[in-house]
Scaffold this motif. Sequence first.
Motif, PDB file in Angstrom:
ATOM      1  N   ASP A  27      -5.557  -6.315  -8.505  1.00  0.00           N
ATOM      2  CA  ASP A  27      -4.801  -5.688  -9.601  1.00  0.00           C
ATOM      3  C   ASP A  27      -3.751  -4.495  -8.879  1.00  0.00           C
ATOM      4  O   ASP A  27      -2.725  -4.069  -9.002  1.00  0.00           O
ATOM      5  CB  ASP A  27      -5.254  -4.863 -10.747  1.00  0.00           C
ATOM      6  N   TYR A  28      -4.563  -3.921  -7.785  1.00  0.00           N
ATOM      7  CA  TYR A  28      -4.001  -2.666  -6.830  1.00  0.00           C
ATOM      8  C   TYR A  28      -3.716  -3.200  -5.243  1.00  0.00           C
ATOM      9  O   TYR A  28      -2.985  -2.728  -4.837  1.00  0.00           O
ATOM     10  CB  TYR A  28      -5.131  -1.765  -6.802  1.00  0.00           C
ATOM     11  N   LEU A  29      -4.295  -4.200  -4.734  1.00  0.00           N
ATOM     12  CA  LEU A  29      -4.311  -4.548  -3.529  1.00  0.00           C
ATOM     13  C   LEU A  29      -4.027  -6.025  -3.331  1.00  0.00           C
ATOM     14  O   LEU A  29      -4.550  -6.726  -4.147  1.00  0.00           O
ATOM     15  CB  LEU A  29      -5.083  -4.108  -2.599  1.00  0.00           C
ATOM     16  N   THR A  30      -3.622  -6.636  -2.039  1.00  0.00           N
ATOM     17  CA  THR A  30      -3.229  -7.903  -2.010  1.00  0.00           C
ATOM     18  C   THR A  30      -3.891  -8.155  -0.369  1.00  0.00           C
ATOM     19  O   THR A  30      -3.519  -7.422   0.508  1.00  0.00           O
ATOM     20  CB  THR A  30      -1.743  -8.466  -2.393  1.00  0.00           C
ATOM     21  N   THR A  31      -4.399  -9.352  -0.303  1.00  0.00           N
ATOM     22  CA  THR A  31      -4.561  -9.831   1.042  1.00  0.00           C
ATOM     23  C   THR A  31      -3.200  -9.880   2.060  1.00  0.00           C
ATOM     24  O   THR A  31      -2.274 -10.463   1.434  1.00  0.00           O
ATOM     25  CB  THR A  31      -5.123 -11.209   1.001  1.00  0.00           C
ATOM     26  N   GLY A  32      -3.061  -9.158   3.052  1.00  0.00           N
ATOM     27  CA  GLY A  32      -1.846  -9.295   3.899  1.00  0.00           C
ATOM     28  C   GLY A  32      -1.136  -8.181   3.183  1.00  0.00           C
ATOM     29  O   GLY A  32      -0.035  -7.952   4.059  1.00  0.00           O
ATOM     30  N   GLY A  33      -1.636  -7.438   2.282  1.00  0.00           N
ATOM     31  CA  GLY A  33      -0.676  -6.259   1.886  1.00  0.00           C
ATOM     32  C   GLY A  33      -0.755  -5.051   2.958  1.00  0.00           C
ATOM     33  O   GLY A  33      -1.749  -4.767   3.565  1.00  0.00           O
ATOM     34  N   ARG A  34       0.221  -4.363   3.286  1.00  0.00           N
ATOM     35  CA  ARG A  34       0.599  -3.305   4.063  1.00  0.00           C
ATOM     36  C   ARG A  34       1.001  -1.967   3.221  1.00  0.00           C
ATOM     37  O   ARG A  34       1.969  -2.163   2.320  1.00  0.00           O
ATOM     38  CB  ARG A  34       1.502  -3.455   5.156  1.00  0.00           C
ATOM     39  N   TYR A  35       0.047  -0.847   3.376  1.00  0.00           N
ATOM     40  CA  TYR A  35       0.389   0.414   2.618  1.00  0.00           C
ATOM     41  C   TYR A  35       0.259   1.655   3.526  1.00  0.00           C
ATOM     42  O   TYR A  35      -0.444   1.321   4.472  1.00  0.00           O
ATOM     43  CB  TYR A  35      -0.700   0.347   1.517  1.00  0.00           C
ATOM     44  N   THR A  36       0.947   2.553   3.166  1.00  0.00           N
ATOM     45  CA  THR A  36       0.533   3.589   3.999  1.00  0.00           C
ATOM     46  C   THR A  36      -0.682   4.102   3.545  1.00  0.00           C
ATOM     47  O   THR A  36      -1.110   3.903   2.744  1.00  0.00           O
ATOM     48  CB  THR A  36       1.795   5.067   3.463  1.00  0.00           C
ATOM     49  N   VAL A  37      -1.476   5.132   4.553  1.00  0.00           N
ATOM     50  CA  VAL A  37      -2.639   5.648   4.103  1.00  0.00           C
ATOM     51  C   VAL A  37      -2.637   6.349   2.836  1.00  0.00           C
ATOM     52  O   VAL A  37      -3.632   6.204   2.164  1.00  0.00           O
ATOM     53  CB  VAL A  37      -3.151   6.524   5.393  1.00  0.00           C
ATOM     54  N   ALA A  38      -1.569   7.038   2.622  1.00  0.00           N
ATOM     55  CA  ALA A  38      -1.807   7.673   1.481  1.00  0.00           C
ATOM     56  C   ALA A  38      -1.377   7.048  -0.031  1.00  0.00           C
ATOM     57  O   ALA A  38      -2.210   6.988  -0.815  1.00  0.00           O
ATOM     58  CB  ALA A  38      -0.265   8.828   1.380  1.00  0.00           C
ATOM     59  N   GLU A  39      -0.750   5.949   0.129  1.00  0.00           N
ATOM     60  CA  GLU A  39      -0.580   4.873  -0.971  1.00  0.00           C
ATOM     61  C   GLU A  39      -1.896   3.921  -1.017  1.00  0.00           C
ATOM     62  O   GLU A  39      -2.451   3.948  -2.126  1.00  0.00           O
ATOM     63  CB  GLU A  39       0.559   3.901  -0.807  1.00  0.00           C
ATOM     64  N   PHE A  40      -2.537   3.640   0.125  1.00  0.00           N
ATOM     65  CA  PHE A  40      -3.839   2.906   0.106  1.00  0.00           C
ATOM     66  C   PHE A  40      -4.826   3.739  -0.611  1.00  0.00           C
ATOM     67  O   PHE A  40      -5.818   3.453  -1.332  1.00  0.00           O
ATOM     68  CB  PHE A  40      -4.120   2.710   1.313  1.00  0.00           C
ATOM     69  N   LEU A  41      -4.852   5.244  -0.249  1.00  0.00           N
ATOM     70  CA  LEU A  41      -5.981   6.236  -0.777  1.00  0.00           C
ATOM     71  C   LEU A  41      -5.897   6.166  -2.477  1.00  0.00           C
ATOM     72  O   LEU A  41      -6.587   6.100  -3.186  1.00  0.00           O
ATOM     73  CB  LEU A  41      -5.750   7.517  -0.410  1.00  0.00           C
ATOM     74  N   THR A  89      -6.743  -6.815   5.139  1.00  0.00           N
ATOM     75  CA  THR A  89      -6.984  -8.473   5.996  1.00  0.00           C
ATOM     76  C   THR A  89      -7.569  -9.462   5.231  1.00  0.00           C
ATOM     77  O   THR A  89      -7.522 -10.644   5.519  1.00  0.00           O
ATOM     78  CB  THR A  89      -7.645  -8.123   7.287  1.00  0.00           C
ATOM     79  N   ALA A  90      -8.413  -9.219   4.243  1.00  0.00           N
ATOM     80  CA  ALA A  90      -9.246 -10.036   3.500  1.00  0.00           C
ATOM     81  C   ALA A  90      -9.618  -9.709   2.183  1.00  0.00           C
ATOM     82  O   ALA A  90     -10.101  -8.250   1.968  1.00  0.00           O
ATOM     83  CB  ALA A  90     -10.296 -10.603   4.135  1.00  0.00           C
ATOM     84  N   MET A  91      -9.714 -10.465   1.217  1.00  0.00           N
ATOM     85  CA  MET A  91     -10.325 -10.107   0.006  1.00  0.00           C
ATOM     86  C   MET A  91     -11.270 -11.147  -0.523  1.00  0.00           C
ATOM     87  O   MET A  91     -10.581 -12.090  -0.391  1.00  0.00           O
ATOM     88  CB  MET A  91      -9.323  -9.787  -1.065  1.00  0.00           C
ATOM     89  N   GLN A  92     -12.472 -10.850  -0.824  1.00  0.00           N
ATOM     90  CA  GLN A  92     -13.334 -12.113  -0.972  1.00  0.00           C
ATOM     91  C   GLN A  92     -14.087 -11.752  -2.613  1.00  0.00           C
ATOM     92  O   GLN A  92     -14.761 -10.792  -2.520  1.00  0.00           O
ATOM     93  CB  GLN A  92     -14.347 -12.307  -0.041  1.00  0.00           C
ATOM     94  N   PRO A  93     -14.023 -12.494  -3.398  1.00  0.00           N
ATOM     95  CA  PRO A  93     -13.390 -13.993  -3.389  1.00  0.00           C
ATOM     96  C   PRO A  93     -11.890 -13.632  -3.744  1.00  0.00           C
ATOM     97  O   PRO A  93     -11.348 -12.558  -4.031  1.00  0.00           O
ATOM     98  CB  PRO A  93     -13.815 -14.724  -4.593  1.00  0.00           C
ATOM     99  N   GLU A  94     -11.138 -14.523  -3.252  1.00  0.00           N
ATOM    100  CA  GLU A  94      -9.322 -14.388  -3.244  1.00  0.00           C
ATOM    101  C   GLU A  94      -9.167 -14.498  -5.070  1.00  0.00           C
ATOM    102  O   GLU A  94     -10.118 -15.329  -5.653  1.00  0.00           O
ATOM    103  CB  GLU A  94      -8.938 -15.720  -2.696  1.00  0.00           C
ATOM    104  N   PRO A  95      -8.288 -14.023  -5.303  1.00  0.00           N
ATOM    105  CA  PRO A  95      -7.765 -14.389  -6.900  1.00  0.00           C
ATOM    106  C   PRO A  95      -7.511 -15.791  -7.163  1.00  0.00           C
ATOM    107  O   PRO A  95      -7.189 -16.548  -6.424  1.00  0.00           O
ATOM    108  CB  PRO A  95      -6.542 -13.279  -7.081  1.00  0.00           C
ATOM    109  N   GLU A  96      -8.008 -15.841  -8.502  1.00  0.00           N
ATOM    110  CA  GLU A  96      -7.736 -17.394  -8.857  1.00  0.00           C
ATOM    111  C   GLU A  96      -6.341 -17.559  -9.089  1.00  0.00           C
ATOM    112  O   GLU A  96      -5.623 -16.763  -9.698  1.00  0.00           O
ATOM    113  CB  GLU A  96      -8.239 -17.780 -10.130  1.00  0.00           C
ATOM    114  N   ARG A  97      -5.878 -18.634  -8.544  1.00  0.00           N
ATOM    115  CA  ARG A  97      -4.224 -19.067  -8.791  1.00  0.00           C
ATOM    116  C   ARG A  97      -4.051 -19.853 -10.076  1.00  0.00           C
ATOM    117  O   ARG A  97      -4.888 -20.601 -10.692  1.00  0.00           O
ATOM    118  CB  ARG A  97      -3.886 -20.111  -7.807  1.00  0.00           C
TER     119      ARG A  97
END
Length: 98
Positions: A27-41, A89-97
């Motif tokens: 709900d907060y992050l996605t595989t391949g998502g790019r965030y600033t360090v501050a936003e990621f924190l 770079t990865a999230m396991q398990p990936e979300p269900e589609r």
Amino acid sequence: MPEMTFDVRWPDGSVQSCYSPSLVMHDYLTTGGRYTVAEFLTRSGQALQQASERVRAKYGFVCTSAAATADRIRRTANRFPGDAEVEITAMQPEPERT
């Protein structure tokens, strides 16, 4: 309760594998998502707090592993400027589609 891992590539190219006791990270992050360090924190901290609260609701105690993950993320993030970029770079398990 389903658990998951997610991998973060930090601005220096290092990759950190992280644990969450809940799939709420999706709900907060996605595989391949790019965030600033501050936003990621902010995003990862909120997600791990929510994950820990889900554990509390189900088992009656918070998840110390979620707190440890948040602490590891904070310590690593402190090495970089807030506007530097991280990538999931990865999230396991990936979300269900659906």
